[in-house]
Scaffold this active site. Structure first.
Site, mmCIF file in Angstrom:
data_model
loop_
_atom_site.group_PDB
_atom_site.id
_atom_site.type_symbol
_atom_site.label_atom_id
_atom_site.label_comp_id
_atom_site.label_asym_id
_atom_site.label_seq_id
_atom_site.Cartn_x
_atom_site.Cartn_y
_atom_site.Cartn_z
ATOM 1 C CD GLU A 169 -3.139 -0.718 0.178
ATOM 2 O OE1 GLU A 169 -3.035 0.300 -0.562
ATOM 3 O OE2 GLU A 169 -4.125 -1.474 0.140
ATOM 4 C CD GLU A 218 -3.377 -7.180 2.947
ATOM 5 O OE1 GLU A 218 -4.454 -6.676 3.305
ATOM 6 O OE2 GLU A 218 -2.302 -6.567 2.950
HETATM 7 C C1 IPT Z 1 -5.102 -3.721 3.728
HETATM 8 C C2 IPT Z 1 -3.722 -3.530 4.254
HETATM 9 O O1 IPT Z 1 -2.785 -3.887 3.282
HETATM 10 C C3 IPT Z 1 -3.453 -4.331 5.466
HETATM 11 O O2 IPT Z 1 -2.271 -3.863 6.048
HETATM 12 C C4 IPT Z 1 -4.590 -4.254 6.418
HETATM 13 O O3 IPT Z 1 -4.756 -2.942 6.850
HETATM 14 C C5 IPT Z 1 -5.818 -4.695 5.723
HETATM 15 O O4 IPT Z 1 -6.082 -3.811 4.671
HETATM 16 C C6 IPT Z 1 -6.971 -4.726 6.654
HETATM 17 O O5 IPT Z 1 -8.122 -5.043 5.977
HETATM 18 S S1 IPT Z 1 -5.390 -2.307 2.792
HETATM 19 C C7 IPT Z 1 -7.060 -2.083 2.619
HETATM 20 C C8 IPT Z 1 -7.265 -0.755 1.932
HETATM 21 C C9 IPT Z 1 -7.628 -3.189 1.846
#
Ligand code: IPT
Length: 943
Positions: free
Chosen positions: A399, A475
């Site tokens: 990010e 993620e």
């Molecule tokens: C995403 C981040 O990369 C991670 O660090 C964490 O914050 C996660 O979200 C939590 O959901 S970024 C988000 C804008 C998808």
């Protein structure tokens, strides 16, 4: 310019090199240091050798100082907790001055480096009053040459650590802000200033080795009889390759003049072939987690034993991959990953997420002033970790938007280490990377990507390039609180589409911080002005590493071997990349209404990776008129380094017989009016409302219909800021404040019929609820029919019935899914059986209280205790929650300690439930798990 605001890398620091184990003399400087915290940057002078620090506090090093009573932890996700004005930071810049007096052993000699493995976020270092330099890049090592300054005998090390620096702009990860010298501090006497870079490929069944190091250095691998000068390439036939499944390591030594470096070499080749990521020629499937470094007591200074324990818990749950979100971990973690077997995506300490909130204006990833610091961070990542076979991919960071500094980082990495693909999710064009990665893409989008049919990029060349890449979800399935649901559906996509090579769940651990009263704190619990509350609680394990219920679901969904039964044949599908099934054993078990009636072993054929085989099931004992289930489990035959023999790897359950329906209850009694009440068998009803008020000798509270639950963290958030979350929609629709109007109470023949209109203020959305009560003389049975009326604009959280019974029940036995909870979209791990629990253990102590602990598909349950025994049955099956507090109390609590047992036990039987989903981060809940208002009939009985 203040040095801590200089956007460049540190100064006085030696060029980065690999983290090496060697026989070079080392002196650990970990221990008790003197410490003084100032709210802002004050005068120096404390670095002087004779400075009197006797009134300073003692602080262990390594440590995160807020975890030791100096200042407080603070949690924000994206927001910078300071004004965004790079590279500047506020005057209120907590500054920790550290002093250590140490004795240098008399035999110490050689040119010496002082190594810091991690300091958050900027340190200025003096030895014996002489300044050595400045380091930034919190999760990265820094070494200073100390040769001329180090003295025999007494030495004084002084370190000034600033919480905020220009580096903070590149460290906006979603986690606690925790300043401190949080990793080891070591003096190392190195005779030569040499690095070691191992290149160990696996090609056509042979190892291809080349070790770069100092001129004249030699590498030896005794078990392979290899002795080869560094710089020369040698082909070694007959080596076993390294993989996460078979982590074969060869002990090796690099002999440098005056120093022996110990290595553990794993031979493996990572390639992208025809758009698929392969290791040693096999497609890999990442069953991964995002892992932050967190300890509930020590913050970012994670004890080594805990790291091993974390990895063991992962291995036991079929997790095979780790993304080191969002910075390089302690190097010991990577050594353990090499040893135990994990595919690792090693990520640079690089995130500038807070700029997203200002439309990425001024993003340091695109600011030339930050170019050198950006390159420095990537270099220090790659150089430190380049010798780990477990590291199969570099990630530029997380990010950080799009920018020329990211491009420069990618170019440098590609040049330095072409053997590993590059990852970065933040640039949709994928111009700088080798792997297409997304976070939280919905199932539908992943499917389109799987078909290489995703929405095109504007630039056709970039689009063609991206479309030919492998795909990972860096993620997915955010685990905030009770959730996520929807895992099996993702897994099915990874199985269907070769391009979809799995992903990394968000996230491994809840970052709760243990407070003096024994409870875990989250954002806002430490007096932060600005914070993101419970968003830091989103792990698969509690902070003490106890699995949350979803981890069982993860284990089931990620099982590397699938078992399925059709008729009297078991099919075994081997989903491993490397292993065959010879390390597993099969066991079967038959249970009638949850009572085991037969069990035995089953011969498991050796199934090669990627293949299937079938096995004939044994003859089964004669059938009885009871519900019969067959359970087959594949378990480890022998002990492994991460689990004992007998540990379950995979399982399946199938229904063999359903009992013929029990005859409808024979009417035994008729309703009789007694004063204000109506009595039907053992049940006493309020004559005016028709609600059950007594059962046998117990006083009962009865809520005829419930549509609400204590909102989960996922209920309380949406991805898309333009839509309201479910918690708000439910509150607007009044599901948490239903009103009940008795329409009629009719006693006729042997039935008592009660009609209730259920609705909320200010809306015409209602539910007409009709109970028809009967008794066979012993038990009370209710047939319930619900009919939504008016205009319903929200889904229901549940469709349930609640009873309050005396507090004298303390445990229960049930026949249904268990032993853990099961929700409509998260129930793969639960198995039909007969289970017993106390009421207290029936609860899941989520750190932020919310709906939890429902057991699914319950056929019957018996509560027991000093109050007697109460049996509940349902048709069709029901979901069961039993608590010592009401749903409203559960919803109002902010920490588990706010929940205090009341004078009743509250039992809710749910005919239908809303799924858990994972909307906190994007993917919508899949129908049919989004319980839409509907007509429904169900039956239950009590007695
Ligand atoms: C995403 C981040 O990369 C991670 O660090 C964490 O914050 C996660 O979200 C939590 O959901 S970024 C988000 C804008 C998808």
């Amino acid at each position: 310019m203040n040095y801590w605001e200089d956007p460049g890398p540190g100064c006085g620091v030696l060029p980065p090199r690999a983290a090496l184990r060697s026989d070079a003399p080392r002196l650990s400087l970990n221990g008790q240091w003197r410490f003084r915290l100032s709210p802002s940057v004050g005068a120096t002078g404390f670095e002087e050798v004779d400075f009197d620090d006797s009134d300073w506090a003692w602080l262990p090093v390594p440590s995160s100082w807020p975890m030791h009573g100096h200042g407080s932890p603070a949690y924000t996700n994206q927001k910078y907790p300071f004004s965004v004005d790079p590279p500047y930071v506020p005057d209120e810049n907590p500054t920790g001055d550290h002093r250590l007096v140490f004795e240098l052993p008399s035999e110490w000699s050689g040119s010496t480096v002082l190594r810091f493995d991690g300091v958050d976020s900027c340190a200025r270092v003096w030895l014996n009053g002489v300044e050595l330099g400045v380091t930034r890049g919190s999760r990265l090592p820094a070494e200073f040459a100390v040769g001329g300054v180090l003295r025999p005998g007494r030495n004084v090390l002084a370190v000034r650590v600033h919480q905020w620096s220009s580096g903070s702009y590149l460290e906006d990860q979603d986690m606690w802000w925790l300043p401190g010298i949080f990793r080891d501090v070591t003096l190392i006497a190195r005779p030569v200033d040499a690095d070691v870079f191992v290149h160990a490929d696996y090609v056509d069944g042979a190892g291809v080795l080349m070790v770069e190091s100092a001129p004249g250095a030699v590498v030896r691998i005794p078990s392979l009889d290899v002795v080869v000068p560094c710089g020369e390439t040698v082909t070694i036939p007959g080596v076993e390759p390294w993989s996460a499944e078979v982590p074969r390591l060869y002990d090796a030594v690099v002999e440098l003049p005056g120093e022996r470096v110990e290595l553990r070499i794993g031979f493996r080749t990572v390639e992208i072939v025809d758009g698929v990521l392969r290791v040693n020629g096999r497609r890999v499937l990442f069953h991964g987690v995002n892992r932050h470094e967190h300890d509930p007591v020590f913050g970012r200074a994670v004890p080594a034993e805990r790291m091993r324990e974390e990895l063991l818990v992962m291995k036991r749950h079929n997790i095979n991959a780790i993304r080191t979100s969002h910075y390089p971990p302690d190097t010991r973690l990577l050594e353990l990953c090499d040893e135990l077997g994990f595919w690792v995506m090693d990520e640079c300490d690089y995130e500038s997420h807070g700029f997203m909130l200002i439309d990425w204006k001024g993003n340091p990833a695109d600011d030339p002033r930050f170019l050198d610091a950006s390159l420095d961070r990537m270099r220090r990542t790659v150089e430190r970790d380049k010798n780990h076979p477990s590291v199969v991919m570099w990630s530029l960071g997380n990010e950080a938007g799009v920018g020329s500094n990211l491009t420069a980082m990618a170019e440098w990495t590609r040049d330095r280490d072409p053997s590993r693909p590059l990852h970065y999710e933040g640039d949709l064009s994928c111009a700088d990377v080798d792997v297409y990665s997304r976070m939280y893409a919905s199932h539908a989008e992943v499917e389109a990507i799987g078909k290489r049919a995703e929405k095109p990029l504007e630039d056709p060349a970039l689009d063609a390039r991206r479309r030919s890449m492998p795909f990972v979800l860096c993620e997915y399935s955010h685990a905030g609180g009770n959730g996520p649901g929807g895992l099996p559906e993702y897994e099915a996509l990874f199985d269907t589409y070769e391009r979809c090579q799995g992903g990394f769940l968000w996230e491994w651990m809840e970052h709760g911080i243990l407070r003096p009263d024994g409870s875990y704190g989250y954002g806002g619990d430490f007096g932060e002005e600005l914070h993101d509350g419970t968003y830091v609680l989103d792990g698969l394990v509690f902070p003490d590493l106890t699995p949350q219920p979803v981890l069982a679901e993860v284990r089931k969904v990620y099982e590397p071997v699938r078992l399925s039964v059709a008729g009297d044949v078991l099919t075994i599908t081997n989903r491993y990349a490397v292993l065959d099934t010879s390390h597993l054993s099969l066991h079967w078990e038959i249970a009638d209404e949850g009572e085991v009636v037969a069990r035995g072993p089953l011969t498991l054929p050796v199934v090669p990776p990627g293949r299937s085989a079938t096995v004939q099931l044994p003859d089964l004992p004669p059938l009885q008129n009871r519900e019969r289930w067959l359970t087959i489990r594949a378990v480890l035959t022998n002990n492994t380094p991460w689990a004992p023999a007998g540990h379950e790897i995979a399982s399946t359950q199938s229904l063999l017989t359903t009992p013929t329906d029990a005859p409808a209850p024979r009417p035994g009694k008729q309703p009789i009016r007694q004063a204000e009440d109506l009595v039907l068998g053992s049940g006493r009803f309020d004559g005016r409302t028709g609600r059950l008020v007594g059962l046998g000798g117990w006083e009962v509270a009865h809520v005829p219909l419930e549509l609400w639950r204590a909102p989960t963290q996922h209920d309380a958030r949406t991805w898309d800021a333009s839509t309201l979350d479910r918690k708000a929609r439910w509150a607007n629709a009044g599901l948490d404040r239903l009103q009940y109007r008795t329409v009629s109470v009719d006693a006729a023949g042997d039935e008592l019929t009660v009609v209730t209109m259920v609705g909320a203020a200010a809306t015409d959305a209602r539910v007409l609820t009709t109970y028809t009560w009967r008794t066979d003389g012993g038990r009370l049975t209710a047939d319930v029919e619900v009919e939504p009326l008016g205009e319903w604009k929200v889904p229901w959280a549940r469709l349930g019935v609640t009873f309050g019974v005396p507090a004298g029940f303390h445990g229960l036995t049930w026949f249904g899914l268990g032993p853990g909870q099961a929700y409509p979209d998260s129930r793969s791990a639960a198995r039909i059986g007969r289970y017993t629990s106390t009421i207290d253990d029936f609860q899941i102590p989520y750190l932020y209280p919310q709906e939890n602990g429902a057991r699914g598909d319950v056929r019957w349950a018996e509560l027991f205790g000093t109050a007697g025994t109460l049996r509940l049955t349902g048709a069709p099956h029901f979901a069961l929650t039993v608590r010592r507090w009401t749903t409203a109390e559960l919803a109002a609590a902010e920490h588990p300690a706010d929940l205090t047992p009341s004078d009743r036990v509250w039992i809710t039987l749910d005919a239908l439930q809303h799924g858990l989903g994972s909307p906190t981060s994007g993917a919508p809940i899949l129908p049919p798990h989004d319980l839409q208002p509907r007509r429904h009939r169900f039956r239950f009985s009590l007695g």
